[in-house]
Design a protein around this motif. Sequence first.
Motif, PDB file in Angstrom:
ATOM      1  N   LEU A  65       0.847  -1.190   0.000  1.00  0.00           N
ATOM      2  CA  LEU A  65       0.000   0.000   0.000  1.00  0.00           C
ATOM      3  C   LEU A  65       0.882   1.239   0.000  1.00  0.00           C
ATOM      4  O   LEU A  65       1.582   1.525   0.971  1.00  0.00           O
ATOM      5  CB  LEU A  65      -0.918  -0.002   1.220  1.00  0.00           C
ATOM      6  N   SER A  66       0.854   1.990  -1.113  1.00  0.00           N
ATOM      7  CA  SER A  66       1.692   3.174  -1.251  1.00  0.00           C
ATOM      8  C   SER A  66       1.127   4.364  -0.497  1.00  0.00           C
ATOM      9  O   SER A  66       1.856   5.125   0.143  1.00  0.00           O
ATOM     10  CB  SER A  66       1.862   3.536  -2.734  1.00  0.00           C
ATOM     11  N   GLY A  67      -0.187   4.561  -0.558  1.00  0.00           N
ATOM     12  CA  GLY A  67      -0.777   5.689   0.134  1.00  0.00           C
ATOM     13  C   GLY A  67      -2.211   5.918  -0.281  1.00  0.00           C
ATOM     14  O   GLY A  67      -2.697   5.351  -1.266  1.00  0.00           O
ATOM     15  N   ILE A  68      -2.885   6.761   0.492  1.00  0.00           N
ATOM     16  CA  ILE A  68      -4.288   7.097   0.252  1.00  0.00           C
ATOM     17  C   ILE A  68      -4.413   8.613   0.205  1.00  0.00           C
ATOM     18  O   ILE A  68      -3.828   9.319   1.026  1.00  0.00           O
ATOM     19  CB  ILE A  68      -5.191   6.535   1.368  1.00  0.00           C
ATOM     20  N   LEU A  79      -3.443   3.946  -3.789  1.00  0.00           N
ATOM     21  CA  LEU A  79      -2.427   3.354  -4.647  1.00  0.00           C
ATOM     22  C   LEU A  79      -1.776   2.171  -3.937  1.00  0.00           C
ATOM     23  O   LEU A  79      -1.323   2.293  -2.794  1.00  0.00           O
ATOM     24  CB  LEU A  79      -1.358   4.385  -5.001  1.00  0.00           C
ATOM     25  N   SER A  80      -1.761   1.038  -4.615  1.00  0.00           N
ATOM     26  CA  SER A  80      -1.073  -0.135  -4.087  1.00  0.00           C
ATOM     27  C   SER A  80      -0.316  -0.801  -5.231  1.00  0.00           C
ATOM     28  O   SER A  80      -0.643  -0.615  -6.407  1.00  0.00           O
ATOM     29  CB  SER A  80      -2.066  -1.118  -3.459  1.00  0.00           C
ATOM     30  N   TYR A  81       0.706  -1.553  -4.856  1.00  0.00           N
ATOM     31  CA  TYR A  81       1.551  -2.199  -5.846  1.00  0.00           C
ATOM     32  C   TYR A  81       1.611  -3.696  -5.578  1.00  0.00           C
ATOM     33  O   TYR A  81       1.527  -4.145  -4.443  1.00  0.00           O
ATOM     34  CB  TYR A  81       2.957  -1.601  -5.819  1.00  0.00           C
ATOM     35  N   GLY A  82       1.764  -4.444  -6.658  1.00  0.00           N
ATOM     36  CA  GLY A  82       1.801  -5.892  -6.599  1.00  0.00           C
ATOM     37  C   GLY A  82       1.426  -6.434  -7.963  1.00  0.00           C
ATOM     38  O   GLY A  82       1.533  -5.725  -8.976  1.00  0.00           O
ATOM     39  N   VAL A 128      -7.192   5.788  12.945  1.00  0.00           N
ATOM     40  CA  VAL A 128      -5.772   5.991  13.249  1.00  0.00           C
ATOM     41  C   VAL A 128      -4.904   5.201  12.281  1.00  0.00           C
ATOM     42  O   VAL A 128      -3.900   5.704  11.760  1.00  0.00           O
ATOM     43  CB  VAL A 128      -5.467   5.587  14.708  1.00  0.00           C
ATOM     44  N   GLY A 129      -5.291   3.949  12.023  1.00  0.00           N
ATOM     45  CA  GLY A 129      -4.543   3.144  11.067  1.00  0.00           C
ATOM     46  C   GLY A 129      -4.549   3.748   9.675  1.00  0.00           C
ATOM     47  O   GLY A 129      -3.529   3.760   8.976  1.00  0.00           O
ATOM     48  N   MET A 130      -5.684   4.295   9.279  1.00  0.00           N
ATOM     49  CA  MET A 130      -5.781   4.925   7.959  1.00  0.00           C
ATOM     50  C   MET A 130      -4.943   6.193   7.896  1.00  0.00           C
ATOM     51  O   MET A 130      -4.325   6.492   6.872  1.00  0.00           O
ATOM     52  CB  MET A 130      -7.246   5.228   7.640  1.00  0.00           C
ATOM     53  N   LEU A 131      -4.916   6.943   8.999  1.00  0.00           N
ATOM     54  CA  LEU A 131      -4.157   8.195   9.027  1.00  0.00           C
ATOM     55  C   LEU A 131      -2.688   7.956   8.689  1.00  0.00           C
ATOM     56  O   LEU A 131      -2.049   8.804   8.044  1.00  0.00           O
ATOM     57  CB  LEU A 131      -4.294   8.833  10.409  1.00  0.00           C
ATOM     58  N   LEU A 132      -2.154   6.829   9.087  1.00  0.00           N
ATOM     59  CA  LEU A 132      -0.754   6.521   8.823  1.00  0.00           C
ATOM     60  C   LEU A 132      -0.475   6.361   7.337  1.00  0.00           C
ATOM     61  O   LEU A 132       0.683   6.439   6.907  1.00  0.00           O
ATOM     62  CB  LEU A 132      -0.350   5.241   9.565  1.00  0.00           C
ATOM     63  N   ARG A 133      -1.527   6.151   6.552  1.00  0.00           N
ATOM     64  CA  ARG A 133      -1.348   5.932   5.111  1.00  0.00           C
ATOM     65  C   ARG A 133      -1.797   7.112   4.255  1.00  0.00           C
ATOM     66  O   ARG A 133      -1.712   7.056   3.028  1.00  0.00           O
ATOM     67  CB  ARG A 133      -2.145   4.692   4.697  1.00  0.00           C
ATOM     68  N   ILE A 134      -2.304   8.162   4.882  1.00  0.00           N
ATOM     69  CA  ILE A 134      -2.765   9.332   4.130  1.00  0.00           C
ATOM     70  C   ILE A 134      -1.558  10.111   3.616  1.00  0.00           C
ATOM     71  O   ILE A 134      -0.578  10.319   4.331  1.00  0.00           O
ATOM     72  CB  ILE A 134      -3.642  10.240   5.017  1.00  0.00           C
ATOM     73  N   ARG A 135      -1.661  10.583   2.377  1.00  0.00           N
ATOM     74  CA  ARG A 135      -0.534  11.241   1.734  1.00  0.00           C
ATOM     75  C   ARG A 135      -0.855  12.645   1.236  1.00  0.00           C
ATOM     76  O   ARG A 135      -0.121  13.179   0.405  1.00  0.00           O
ATOM     77  CB  ARG A 135      -0.033  10.372   0.565  1.00  0.00           C
TER      78      ARG A 135
END
Length: 237
Positions: A65-68, A79-82, A128-135
Amino acid sequence: MDLADVWQQVTATRPAPPDWLVLTMAAVALTAVVLRPVWRVSRAVVTIAHEGGHGLAALLTRRRLSGIRLHSDTSGLTLSYGRPTGPGMILTAAAGYTAPPLLGLGGAALLAAGRTGWFLWIAIALLVGMLLRIRNAFGVLAVVATGALFGLVSWYGDDRVQAGFAYLGVWFLLLAGVRPVLELQQMRRAGRSPESDADQLARLTGVGAVLWVTLFLVVALACLLAGGSWLLHWRSV
């Protein structure tokens, strides 16, 4: 209030709120979905759940998971990669439109069991978990504001306030799960959404995009029917 009191509130089984409160929150949630001026704002909550669904599915299927990103027009991007094909990519693409009603269904199950505290704090943990991935800045603001509201209600609200807020949130997720699917098909008919989740799934699976839209709608309506019946205490106990 100390941490012991908070833990007791989280784990305590609450009695069912009065019917007038449940119905009032349903009416408020319906207003937030049906009235266009209100929907332009409240739809941001659906976008948080939608993009969070993509992100969670990506992590569960071991994609990177690159970011949201969440935007002020209530659109979003995850955005996710794989592998560009296969079950992981399919589940990730399908998770967006199904996430809000499924979250609403899970919330309805918790509220029907009297677990209001669990619902509120699980929501905070997910945010909180989602916040860590917000870009992006707006995304951070939207998630922090939503999480802060949940936190304030959970920390300072009495049982009646927490119940009203929780029922409002669950009703909104259940009801709001339907409208974005209808809007999706309208945009597709107008040719304004060629890269929608349904079209991506059509390319991944060979199953027509209309069938994917239909599946999204069936999931949303089934969750609304089941979750609504639990919130209204129609199920046997």
